[in-house]
Design an enzyme around this catalytic site. Structure first.
Site, PDB file in Angstrom:
ATOM      1  N   HIS A  64       4.711  32.979   5.223  1.00  0.00           N
ATOM      2  CA  HIS A  64       5.416  33.534   4.068  1.00  0.00           C
ATOM      3  C   HIS A  64       4.746  33.029   2.784  1.00  0.00           C
ATOM      4  CE1 HIS A  64       7.666  29.684   4.895  1.00  0.00           C
ATOM      5  NE2 HIS A  64       7.210  29.501   3.681  1.00  0.00           N
TER       6      HIS A  64
HETATM    7  C1  T46 Z   1       7.530  26.429   3.319  1.00  0.00           C
HETATM    8  C2  T46 Z   1       7.014  25.697   4.503  1.00  0.00           C
HETATM    9  C3  T46 Z   1       5.928  24.729   4.176  1.00  0.00           C
HETATM   10  C4  T46 Z   1      17.065  25.602   4.846  1.00  0.00           C
HETATM   11  O1  T46 Z   1      18.244  25.903   5.115  1.00  0.00           O
HETATM   12  N1  T46 Z   1      16.782  24.908   3.732  1.00  0.00           N
HETATM   13  C5  T46 Z   1      15.509  24.532   3.401  1.00  0.00           C
HETATM   14  O2  T46 Z   1      15.298  23.890   2.368  1.00  0.00           O
HETATM   15  C6  T46 Z   1      14.437  24.924   4.272  1.00  0.00           C
HETATM   16  C7  T46 Z   1      13.000  24.542   3.955  1.00  0.00           C
HETATM   17  C8  T46 Z   1      14.738  25.637   5.400  1.00  0.00           C
HETATM   18  N2  T46 Z   1      16.039  25.968   5.680  1.00  0.00           N
HETATM   19  C9  T46 Z   1      16.340  26.737   6.899  1.00  0.00           C
HETATM   20  C10 T46 Z   1      15.943  28.200   6.827  1.00  0.00           C
HETATM   21  C11 T46 Z   1      15.638  28.528   8.264  1.00  0.00           C
HETATM   22  O3  T46 Z   1      16.815  28.884   8.938  1.00  0.00           O
HETATM   23  O4  T46 Z   1      15.574  26.179   7.966  1.00  0.00           O
HETATM   24  C12 T46 Z   1      15.141  27.205   8.848  1.00  0.00           C
HETATM   25  C13 T46 Z   1      13.634  27.159   9.028  1.00  0.00           C
HETATM   26  O5  T46 Z   1      13.018  27.554   7.800  1.00  0.00           O
HETATM   27  P1  T46 Z   1      11.605  28.300   7.776  1.00  0.00           P
HETATM   28  O6  T46 Z   1      11.517  29.235   8.916  1.00  0.00           O
HETATM   29  O7  T46 Z   1      11.399  28.862   6.409  1.00  0.00           O
HETATM   30  O8  T46 Z   1      10.610  27.067   8.054  1.00  0.00           O
HETATM   31  P2  T46 Z   1       9.038  27.048   7.861  1.00  0.00           P
HETATM   32  O9  T46 Z   1       8.554  25.771   8.457  1.00  0.00           O
HETATM   33  O10 T46 Z   1       8.423  28.305   8.330  1.00  0.00           O
HETATM   34  O11 T46 Z   1       8.820  26.970   6.278  1.00  0.00           O
HETATM   35  C14 T46 Z   1       9.191  25.817   5.558  1.00  0.00           C
HETATM   36  C15 T46 Z   1       9.850  26.213   4.240  1.00  0.00           C
HETATM   37  O12 T46 Z   1      10.992  27.028   4.506  1.00  0.00           O
HETATM   38  C16 T46 Z   1       8.893  26.981   3.351  1.00  0.00           C
HETATM   39  O13 T46 Z   1       9.428  27.101   2.050  1.00  0.00           O
HETATM   40  O14 T46 Z   1       6.788  26.705   2.405  1.00  0.00           O
HETATM   41  O15 T46 Z   1       8.026  25.034   5.276  1.00  0.00           O
END
Ligand code: T46
Length: 141
Positions: free
Chosen positions: A54
Site C-alpha cells: 500500500h
Molecule cells: C505501513 C507498514 C509499514 C491498526 O488498527 N492500527 C495501526 O496503527 C496499524 C498500523 C494497523 N492496524 C490494524 C489494521 C489491520 O487490521 O492492523 C491490521 C494490520 O494492518 P496492515 O495490514 O496495514 O499491516 P501492514 O504490516 O501491511 O502495514 C503496516 C501499517 O499499517 C502501514 O501503515 O506502512 O506497516
C-alpha cells in the site's frame, strides 16, 4: 535513494561497554516529523509473509528493523528499489505516495515504525492501479 520521497536515516549507536547499546530517535530530530504513533510488527514466523502492499496519502513514516532482517521494497510509481534492513540503527524514511512491501523476514525479525499520523484506514491506497492513478495525478501527468 532512487525512489522519490524516501531516504535513509542513521541513528547513533551509543556503546555502553558490557551493558549493551542504545540508539535514540526523537521527533523533528532524527525522525523528520512529529511522532504521533509508534507500532511494531513481530512474530513473523511464516516464511511467505508479505506485508505492506500500500501507499499513504498523508502519513509519513520511518521504519527500522530492530532485530533480525527483512527486505523492504519501495516504489514511487516510476522507480523501484529493494533494501535489506538488518541493523537497528538504520531506518528508512517513507514519505507520501510510496508503495511499499515488506518480505523475507528472518526468524525473530522485529519491525519498529514511527508514524506522523494516528491510524486512519482512509489514508491507505491499497490497490496498485489506484496508486498509479494517484501518483500520476499528484505529478500532474
Ligand atoms: C505501513 C507498514 C509499514 C491498526 O488498527 N492500527 C495501526 O496503527 C496499524 C498500523 C494497523 N492496524 C490494524 C489494521 C489491520 O487490521 O492492523 C491490521 C494490520 O494492518 P496492515 O495490514 O496495514 O499491516 P501492514 O504490516 O501491511 O502495514 C503496516 C501499517 O499499517 C502501514 O501503515 O506502512 O506497516
Amino acid at each position: 535513494m532512487n525512489v522519490n520521497n524516501c531516504s535513509t536515516i542513521e541513528l547513533r549507536k551509543i556503546q555502553d561497554g558490557r551493558d549493551g547499546c542504545i540508539s535514540v530517535a526523537e521527533g523533528r530530530k532524527q525522525i523528520p516529523f512529529d511522532i504521533n504513533r509508534v507500532y511494531y510488527i513481530y512474530d513473523l514466523h511464516d516464511k511467505v509473509a508479505l506485508r505492506g502492499k500500500h501507499a499513504h496519502k498523508h502519513n509519513e513514516q520511518v521504519i527500522f528493523c530492530v532485530n533480525g532482517r527483512f527486505t523492504l521494497t519501495l516504489d514511487d510509481g516510476r522507480r523501484q528499489e529493494e533494501i535489506v534492513l538488518d541493523s537497528p540503527e538504520k531506518g528508512i524514511y517513507m514519505g507520501v505516495g510510496v508503495w511499499h512491501t515488506m518480505k523475507d523476514f528472518s526468524d525473530n525479525c522485529i519491525l519498529l515504525v514511527f508514524a506522523s499520523d494516528p491510524y486512519d484506514e482512509q489514508d491507505y491506497i491499497r490497490n496498485y492501479e489506484d496508486f498509479k492513478d494517484y501518483v500520476g495525478r499528484e505529478a500532474g501527468i
